[in-house]
Scaffold this active site. Structure first.
Site, PDB file in Angstrom:
ATOM      1  N   LYS A 283      -2.778  32.189 -82.382  1.00 40.49           N
ATOM      2  CA  LYS A 283      -1.868  32.713 -83.401  1.00 40.49           C
ATOM      3  C   LYS A 283      -0.471  32.122 -83.258  1.00 40.49           C
ATOM      4  CE  LYS A 283      -4.547  36.965 -83.774  1.00 40.49           C
ATOM      5  NZ  LYS A 283      -4.713  38.360 -83.317  1.00 40.49           N
TER       6      LYS A 283
ATOM      7  N   GLN B 277      -2.639  43.203 -80.223  1.00 43.13           N
ATOM      8  CA  GLN B 277      -3.893  42.556 -79.851  1.00 43.13           C
ATOM      9  C   GLN B 277      -4.867  43.584 -79.280  1.00 43.13           C
ATOM     10  OE1 GLN B 277      -4.673  39.242 -80.466  1.00 43.13           O
ATOM     11  NE2 GLN B 277      -6.710  40.000 -79.930  1.00 43.13           N
TER      12      GLN B 277
ATOM     13  N   ASP C 294      -2.258  42.955 -90.019  1.00 44.32           N
ATOM     14  CA  ASP C 294      -3.696  43.053 -89.775  1.00 44.32           C
ATOM     15  C   ASP C 294      -4.384  43.845 -90.883  1.00 44.32           C
ATOM     16  OD1 ASP C 294      -4.568  41.609 -87.577  1.00 44.32           O
ATOM     17  OD2 ASP C 294      -3.937  43.128 -86.137  1.00 44.32           O
TER      18      ASP C 294
END
Length: 284
Positions: A54, A98, A121
């Site tokens: 990322k 995460q 997300d």
């Protein structure tokens, strides 16, 4: 017949090129770079790899990226306070926590602590609710990426029968909502479904997201269908396998994603699209 491969790497590269051009124009005009923050608790090797990927994506498209690394024993109140600081930071447009988190931390509470307008997300209940109400803002990344793949087939989705295998909050459930929004008739199969094979055999679109290699037999795939394999599992010999028996399915489907190189790159590209949207629309 042999299916056309839906190359997620190539499509994701096109998306990143468009984002990079947009960011370059914005910065040249005196605007700021979109900012993405990643919070990593502990040192899980897979999580470390995802964060590095990322970071690399952010560098490619010209985003500002910040990684907050916390020890595995960090108490939940400290994780929450970090998120509060990032929520208040005007240079940060997106926040990624995460997963998985250490077992002593309530993942649901942490996800809900991220400000909905920075939830790139697309997992916050607010954003899931917007999608359910047919008024989406920040969309769950993997289903968003799958919808991009489906659009690349050029097939009219309205009226098609779709079967999704797996009902997780991050893939199966929002995927169901995305396909309903696109006008499909949707079946969501899960661990209590009694005849998954029958649902797959009738489907124009099959999307599997269980992480169980070979769960969907190639012989189940309807001739001419679109097959999207979200599952990816590393075998003891190092191979990466999807949920669907690719070698047989590719002979029957019209379109199919490979594993790896199908859905994975699209998930990360969709996250970048979300972050750009947040910076241009929600934080303008």
């Amino acid at each position: 017949m042999s299916a056309t491969i839906l190359d997620g790497n190539a499509i994701a590269s096109e998306i990143k090129s468009r984002i990079r051009a947009t960011v370059s124009e914005r910065v040249a005009a005196g605007g700021r770079k979109p900012g993405l923050a990643m919070v990593l608790v502990g040192q899980d090797p897979a999580s470390e790899l995802y964060v590095k990927l990322k970071q690399r994506d952010c560098e490619e498209v010209g985003f500002k990226s910040v990684v907050v690394r916390l020890p595995v024993e960090t108490p939940q109140p400290r994780v929450v306070s970090v998120l509060d600081e990032l929520n208040d930071d005007p240079t940060i447009d997106g926040i990624l926590v995460q997963l998985p988190l250490p077992t002593h931390i309530d993942s649901n509470e942490v996800i809900e602590r991220v400000a909905p307008d920075k939830d790139v997300d697309g997992l916050h209940p607010y954003n899931m609710g917007r999608l359910a109400a047919r008024k989406p803002l920040l969309r769950s990344c993997t289903p968003k990426g799958v919808m991009t793949l489906l659009r690349h087939t050029g097939v009219e989705l309205r009226g098609l029968d779709a079967t999704i295998i797996g009902a997780s909050n991050d893939v199966g459930r929002p995927m169901t909502l995305e396909l309903l929004l696109a006008g499909c008739t949707v079946t969501t199969a899960h661990k209590f479904t009694r005849n998954t094979r029958g649902h797959v055999e009738r489907a124009d679109i099959v999307i599997s997201a269980t992480g169980k290699p070979g769960l969907v037999k190639g012989s189940w795939i309807r001739e001419g269908s679109i097959v999207i394999d979200v599952g990816i599992t590393r075998q003891p010999d190092g191979r990466l396998l999807g949920d669907i028996e690719f070698d047989e399915a590719v002979k029957r489907a019209a379109w199919i994603t490979p594993v790896p190189g199908g859905v994975g790159p699209m998930t990360r590209a969709s996250m970048l699209e979300n972050a750009l949207f947040a910076s241009e629309v929600l934080h303008a």
